[in-house]
Design an enzyme around this catalytic site. Structure first.
Site, PDB file in Angstrom:
ATOM      1  N   ASP A   1      37.333  32.476  59.087  1.00 24.37           N
ATOM      2  CA  ASP A   1      36.088  31.724  59.236  1.00 24.37           C
ATOM      3  C   ASP A   1      35.821  31.071  57.881  1.00 24.37           C
ATOM      4  O   ASP A   1      36.332  31.503  56.842  1.00 24.37           O
ATOM      5  CB  ASP A   1      34.919  32.629  59.664  1.00 24.37           C
ATOM      6  CG  ASP A   1      33.764  31.794  60.242  1.00 24.37           C
ATOM      7  OD1 ASP A   1      33.767  30.554  60.057  1.00 24.37           O
ATOM      8  OD2 ASP A   1      32.857  32.365  60.871  1.00 24.37           O
TER       9      ASP A   1
HETATM   10  C1  BGC Z   1      30.969  29.467  61.588  1.00 21.90           C
HETATM   11  C2  BGC Z   1      32.131  29.030  62.448  1.00 21.90           C
HETATM   12  C3  BGC Z   1      32.391  27.563  62.242  1.00 21.90           C
HETATM   13  C4  BGC Z   1      32.676  27.327  60.759  1.00 21.90           C
HETATM   14  C5  BGC Z   1      32.969  25.874  60.430  1.00 21.90           C
HETATM   15  C6  BGC Z   1      31.125  29.049  60.127  1.00 21.90           C
HETATM   16  O1  BGC Z   1      29.918  29.203  59.458  1.00 21.90           O
HETATM   17  O2  BGC Z   1      30.826  30.865  61.659  1.00 21.90           O
HETATM   18  O3  BGC Z   1      31.851  29.282  63.789  1.00 21.90           O
HETATM   19  O4  BGC Z   1      33.458  27.143  63.027  1.00 21.90           O
HETATM   20  O5  BGC Z   1      31.522  27.712  60.024  1.00 21.90           O
HETATM   21  O6  BGC Z   1      31.829  25.094  60.543  1.00 21.90           O
END
Ligand code: BGC
Length: 727
Positions: free
Chosen positions: A221
């Site tokens: 993530d």
């Molecule tokens: C989120 C993800 C997301 C990523 C990119 C993170 O804060 O948990 O779900 O895909 O950011 O934006």
């Protein structure tokens, strides 16, 4: 592989920028973009919280709403439409679907997840993913695994026994991986039983790749990497977003012998392979705006109707509440789409008189035949922070009481992406849960209220009578409820899982059960056509130590008035299995399995029994008493002052040596205090991640930690000398 130097390989294992991987000879760039309720395609200014702008895209219903349709074909079509928009903009991998289970009712991100039920979650996830990937764009299931609340999400240890983990929290991922073969899996920010998901050999290597046969890439993530060498060993191929210290960490670990170069090669190989996927063709996306209202209409759930709905065309109607004019169509954070057009309920009900609230609303209600009052959340459905309470704002409930005092014909339309306490509805005749229905939700609600569309959504999560909000520990979440999640926990529901009303009625009959599945007839005995989500639950024999009933199949049937249809729901590999943690394997307890066909989890209409010769006499109950969280490593000196390291969470700096930490924390939190998502994310953000988001490299991070440890000049020197070297 031989043509790459170690440094080049290391470069490939981290993003080039916020959304792309590096392009090297032999490896193409891979572009990622957020879903899940639409495409969030950003330009140069990338962010992971939906702060900066993105290209206009169709905003479809949030996952929470889509699941309420119980319609796999519809969910497939939504995935396909978003995939086409992604292809249109040259995106290679869409960061969706989101498959975490809604086990904590106050999770701020519940709107982004399908259901509290693993089976429904898995089926919806696979349908969405198959839709996305049918366009040639890859899907990325997230957040793997046990990421069930936002508070402290980057440091929290989810402590779960293995049976619960397998049966509740991993099943949807397993189903999606096996049934839809996603191009990527995104690891969750949190720790799981003491180990960061992104570094867990057990989770990524043994289960995901070993047991389920996943052959795509594992991506962190955004900012969820801690020990890069450990994550490479676990098989976490790619660190996102770009990280200026990942390269050094990998090369140093290889040189020191901690990390074998073959491990690096495996990750590089998988990334290069994904980068060679055929580029998806550009498709026509102009029709999506017409499809959006159809989706939203199937996702709305009619929770109560004592004869008021559908409203009659000639009624004098008062439309009350800010949500009617300024619609809330989606949640906040990384899923935030820049909608092509958002239709308000007010613009669809031209004949109704509108008042936002206050005395004007009460006056209007008094002289109207019926009142449509729009209630809900504005901002609480958001990434980064959990909700403070299970209730709607007091102000809205007070206004409802005032409206009711002058008009009994009130229909409340609820705009939010999560279950809420609804004791206030006892005094009103009708309640429609619109959810977060995307850009066309105003149109859909108007059509349902006036009977143009017959509602057919059913709840994908329980609306409990109440939910007590207990203080959480930011560093750990102990899953002591075990398997008793959502409707499985037996607590009294206000509106049960699977429940939803229609303007017509359905009768169930003729159940036949055999080893292959269950068949039965459903007849529409009312006066209008409609859709019915039929559900198959199984009650396991006592010796399986399972929850009372579990959803194991469903279908959505559409019937004209008077029409009847035979439905067949097949059993599958998930129907009768239980996880025996003592032996570390799936088993089936021998005994009588009750096959229950219901209109909801609390409205079972037909019942049959299937004797099964399983492979064991019983299954051990989850061992929830032995769950002990791992402490979070916060270093302290003899005086108890925090010694800042790359892993120190931001808010702990206020206890660091020297004043700079205190000032920094105070200043930043004061600035972002009102911004839920940013505040929530910042609070427990490790310094490493903070530096990563800021685009700093390891020497700057080192300089910063020195400053927070009271060594201002040494820290500044580290930063300045690094800058000079760069010049
Ligand atoms: C989120 C993800 C997301 C990523 C990119 C993170 O804060 O948990 O779900 O895909 O950011 O934006």
């Amino acid at each position: 592989m031989k043509e790459y130097s170690l440094e080049e390989k290391a470069r490939l294992l981290s993003g080039r920028d916020f959304w792309n991987t590096a392009k090297l000879c032999g490896a193409d760039r891979i572009r990622f973009s957020d879903g899940p309720s639409g495409l969030r395609m950003q330009g140069k200014k990338g962010d992971h919280l939906g702060i900066n702008g993105s290209m206009p895209a169709t905003c479809f219903p949030a996952h929470s709403a889509l699941a309420a349709s119980w319609n796999r074909e519809l969910v497939y079509k939504v995935g396909e439409s978003i995939g086409k928009e992604a292809a249109f903009y040259g995106v290679d991998v869409l960061l969706a679907p989101d498959l975490n289970v809604k086990s904590y009712p106050l999770n701020g991100r519940n709107f982004e997840y399908f259901s509290e039920d693993p089976y429904l979650n898995g089926k919806m996830g696979s349908a969405y993913l198959n839709g996305v990937q049918s366009t040639g764009v890859g899907g990325c299931v997230k957040h793997f695994a046990a990421n069930n609340r936002e508070y402290g999400r980057m440091v929290c240890d989810s402590v779960v026994d293995e049976r619960t983990l397998r049966e509740i929290y991993l099943t949807a991922f397993e189903m999606a991986v096996k049934d839809a073969k996603p191009a990527a899996v995104m690891t969750a920010y949190n720790r799981l039983n003491g180990v960061y998901c992104n570094e867990s050999v057990w989770l990524l290597n043994d289960i995901l790749r070993g047991e389920w046969g996943f052959d795509g890439i594992v991506v962190s993530d955004w900012g969820g990497t801690h020990d890069r060498a450990a994550s490479v060993i676990a098989g976490a191929d790619l660190e996102m977003p770009c990280c200026y210290f990942s390269k050094d960490e990998i090369t140093e670990a290889v040189k020191s012998g901690r990390l074998k170069e073959e491990e690096v090669d495996k990750c590089v190989g998988r990334i290069v392979k994904l980068s060679h996927r055929d580029k998806p063709p550009r498709a026509d996306i102009s029709g999506h705006k017409d499809f959006a209202p159809e989706c939203a209409a199937e996702c709305a759930v009619l929770l109560k109707n004592e004869g008021l709905l559908p409203l009659k065309q000639d009624m004098k109607v008062a439309l009350v509440g800010g949500f009617a004019k300024k619609p809330v169509i989606q949640g906040g954070g990384s899923s935030r789409v820049n909608p092509k057009a958002a239709v308000s309920l007010k613009s669809c009900l031209k004949g109704a008189k509108y008042a936002c609230g206050g005395a004007k609303a009460v006056r209007l209600a008094k002289k109207s035949d019926a009142v449509i009052y729009c209630m809900g959340y504005r901002g609480e459905d958001a990434e980064g922070a959990d909700r403070d309470s299970y209730s709607l704002p007091e102000k809205q409930i007070k206004l409802l009481e005032k409206l009711r005092a002058v008009n009994k014909n009130i229909v409340v339309v609820l705009f939010c992406g999560c279950a809420v306490e609804t004791s206030w509805d006892e005094k009103i005749p009708a309640l429609l849960y619109a959810g977060l229905g995307g850009q066309a939700s105003g149109r859909a609600v108007a059509d349902i209220l006036f009977g143009k569309v017959n509602p057919s959504g059913k709840l994908a999560e329980t609306f409990f009578k109440s939910f007590k909000c207990e203080k959480q520990d930011p560093y750990s979440a102990v899953y002591c409820n075990g398997l008793m999640v959502g409707y499985r926990n037996g607590e009294e529901a206000k509106y049960p899982f699977g429940f939803g009303l229609s303007y017509t009625e359905f009768v169930y009959s003729n159940l036949r059960v055999n080893e292959k599945g269950a068949s039965f007839d459903v007849k529409n005995v009312g006066g209008v056509s409609g859709g019915e989500a039929v559900q198959l639950y199984i009650r396991y024999p006592k010796n399986a130590n399972a929850p009372d009933i579990q959803l194991k199949g469903f279908d959505k049937v559409f019937l004209n008035a008077g029409e009847s249809k035979k439905v067949f729901i097949p059993f599958d590999e998930y129907s009768f299995r239980s996880f025996e943690a003592k032996e570390g394997k799936w088993v089936e307890a021998s005994g009588s399995y009750e096959i229950l066909i219901g209109a909801s989890s609390a409205d079972i209409r037909l019942c049959g029994v299937l004797e099964r010769k399983g492979d064991c006499d019983g299954v051990s109950a989850p061992d929830t008493l032995c769950l002990i969280p791992e402490s979070y490593p916060i270093l302290r000196d003899k005086k108890g002052k925090v010694i800042a390291t790359a892993e120190t969470p931001f808010c702990e700096l206020k206890n660091a040596k020297g004043v700079w930490g205190k000032i920094f924390v105070w200043l930043v939190l004061a600035v972002v205090r009102k911004k839920r998502t940013i505040y929530g994310t910042m609070e427990y953000l490790p310094l490493r991640t903070l530096a990563q988001y800021g685009g700093f490299d390891s020497s700057i991070l080192k300089g910063i930690t020195e400053i927070f440890n009271g060594k201002l000049f040494r820290g500044l020197k580290t930063i300045i000398s690094k800058n000079k070297k760069d010049k």
